[in-house]
Write an enzyme that holds these catalytic residues in place. Sequence first.
Site, PDB file in Angstrom:
ATOM      1  N   ARG A 191      -3.870 -10.168   5.405  1.00 24.99           N
ATOM      2  CA  ARG A 191      -3.799  -9.749   3.637  1.00 24.99           C
ATOM      3  C   ARG A 191      -2.084  -9.272   2.823  1.00 24.99           C
ATOM      4  O   ARG A 191      -2.057  -8.403   2.959  1.00 24.99           O
ATOM      5  CB  ARG A 191      -5.524  -8.768   3.505  1.00 24.99           C
ATOM      6  CG  ARG A 191      -5.970  -9.494   2.123  1.00 24.99           C
ATOM      7  CD  ARG A 191      -6.560  -8.217   2.114  1.00 24.99           C
ATOM      8  NE  ARG A 191      -7.889  -8.607   0.259  1.00 24.99           N
ATOM      9  CZ  ARG A 191      -7.004  -7.340  -0.305  1.00 24.99           C
ATOM     10  NH1 ARG A 191      -6.158  -6.752   0.423  1.00 24.99           N
ATOM     11  NH2 ARG A 191      -7.452  -8.175  -2.148  1.00 24.99           N
ATOM     12  N   LYS A 206       1.118  -1.333   0.112  1.00 30.50           N
ATOM     13  CA  LYS A 206      -0.364  -0.005  -0.345  1.00 30.50           C
ATOM     14  C   LYS A 206       1.114   1.536  -0.240  1.00 30.50           C
ATOM     15  O   LYS A 206       2.498   0.855  -0.005  1.00 30.50           O
ATOM     16  CB  LYS A 206      -0.592   0.096   0.777  1.00 30.50           C
ATOM     17  CG  LYS A 206      -1.946  -0.729   0.996  1.00 30.50           C
ATOM     18  CD  LYS A 206      -3.155  -0.942   1.970  1.00 30.50           C
ATOM     19  CE  LYS A 206      -4.106  -2.130   1.747  1.00 30.50           C
ATOM     20  NZ  LYS A 206      -5.270  -1.685   2.501  1.00 30.50           N
TER      21      LYS A 206
HETATM   22  C1  8Y7 Z   1      -8.327  -4.345   2.425  1.00 29.70           C
HETATM   23  C2  8Y7 Z   1      -9.110  -5.602   1.368  1.00 29.70           C
HETATM   24  C3  8Y7 Z   1      -7.927  -4.424  -0.026  1.00 29.70           C
HETATM   25  C4  8Y7 Z   1      -7.826  -4.764   3.606  1.00 29.70           C
HETATM   26  C5  8Y7 Z   1     -10.175  -6.030   3.587  1.00 29.70           C
HETATM   27  C6  8Y7 Z   1      -5.835  -3.143  -1.285  1.00 29.70           C
HETATM   28  C7  8Y7 Z   1     -10.029  -6.076  -0.897  1.00 29.70           C
HETATM   29  C8  8Y7 Z   1      -6.684  -2.826  -2.109  1.00 29.70           C
HETATM   30  N1  8Y7 Z   1      -7.315  -3.666   1.138  1.00 29.70           N
HETATM   31  N2  8Y7 Z   1      -9.458  -6.348   2.733  1.00 29.70           N
HETATM   32  N3  8Y7 Z   1      -9.352  -5.348   0.457  1.00 29.70           N
HETATM   33  N4  8Y7 Z   1      -8.713  -5.054   3.990  1.00 29.70           N
HETATM   34  N5  8Y7 Z   1     -10.404  -6.687   4.658  1.00 29.70           N
HETATM   35  O1  8Y7 Z   1      -4.088  -2.450  -1.162  1.00 29.70           O
HETATM   36  O2  8Y7 Z   1      -7.299  -3.482   3.695  1.00 29.70           O
HETATM   37  O3  8Y7 Z   1      -4.885  -5.122  -1.979  1.00 29.70           O
HETATM   38  S1  8Y7 Z   1      -7.379  -3.906  -1.808  1.00 29.70           S
END
Ligand code: 8Y7
Length: 296
Positions: free
Chosen positions: A274, A229
């Site tokens: 994640r 990020k």
């Molecule tokens: C997150 C996410 C994304 C996060 C959860 C990226 C779909 C943007 N970021 N879901 N999703 N938490 N739960 O940088 O921080 O991957 S998308």
Amino acid sequence: MTARTLTCGNKILDLSRPVVMGILNVTPDSFSDGGQLYAGESIDLDKTLHTVESMLRDGADIIDIGGESTRPGASPVSVQQELDRVMPVLQAVNSRFDTLVSVDTSTAQVITEASQSGAHLINDVRALQREGALQAAAASGLPVCLMHMQNQPDTMQTNPVYSDVVGEVLAFLYQRKQVCVDAGIDSEQILFDPGFGFGKTLQHNLVLNSALDRFVDTGHSLLLGVSRKSMIGQLLDSNIDNRLIGSVTMALLMAQSVVRRQDQSEINSGLILRVHDVLETVQALTIWRKINEFGE
Ligand code: 8Y7
């Protein structure tokens, strides 16, 4: 102490130690890996399955399939487009591999159809606020991740403002939790996520990171995502291609704070990280665990 587990349809997710969720973007336009699984206009299923296979070999416990890019400025998708992206991949992954599959969606129809096709977890960056999403999630019986976001993806990074970022994020999550519980979702199946980078400046993200104890103290299992990020980019002054070590380092440090607090307070909840870079994150977690086991 009871085990830290989530009931994910036909599978149980063991959260007795931090687990890794590998990101699988089946979008043409996600910010760090958009279009990688595409052959022209359509998804290359073969390539997608190879990607999943390597994430599983690298130690991913969950695969998070997403068909809508939440990158600022990404073009909106129709329900049909999202279904067309997500469902074939979900079905193929489930028939080929023995893994848990999470679906990154805010769309009621996607939640419903995915749960009928064997999805194991719902990951919604809009915390089930879209029409019908709450009912669909409740009917699925699956665990849900509620994430905080200020504003909407296209405007969220314009000028995020809070008077108390931690308090406001927690208040939002508790409020959405109550709505979920009222709709029949088991409180133990609800994960909290502060939503790093979603309507937050670097400062906000750092304040949230330093307050992870308060998120642990909610008793909910946490899902945390900082992988590649812009906060990592800002801290390192590095572009999107040079955020691997920063992302892994931050994931490890977050895991350490969360687990330390859980152990201190005997809180029976878990942690999902994640990430894009599964191998490297799993290696970092493994070194930490083995060093600790040696010291015991
Ligand atoms: C997150 C996410 C994304 C996060 C959860 C990226 C779909 C943007 N970021 N879901 N999703 N938490 N739960 O940088 O921080 O991957 S998308």
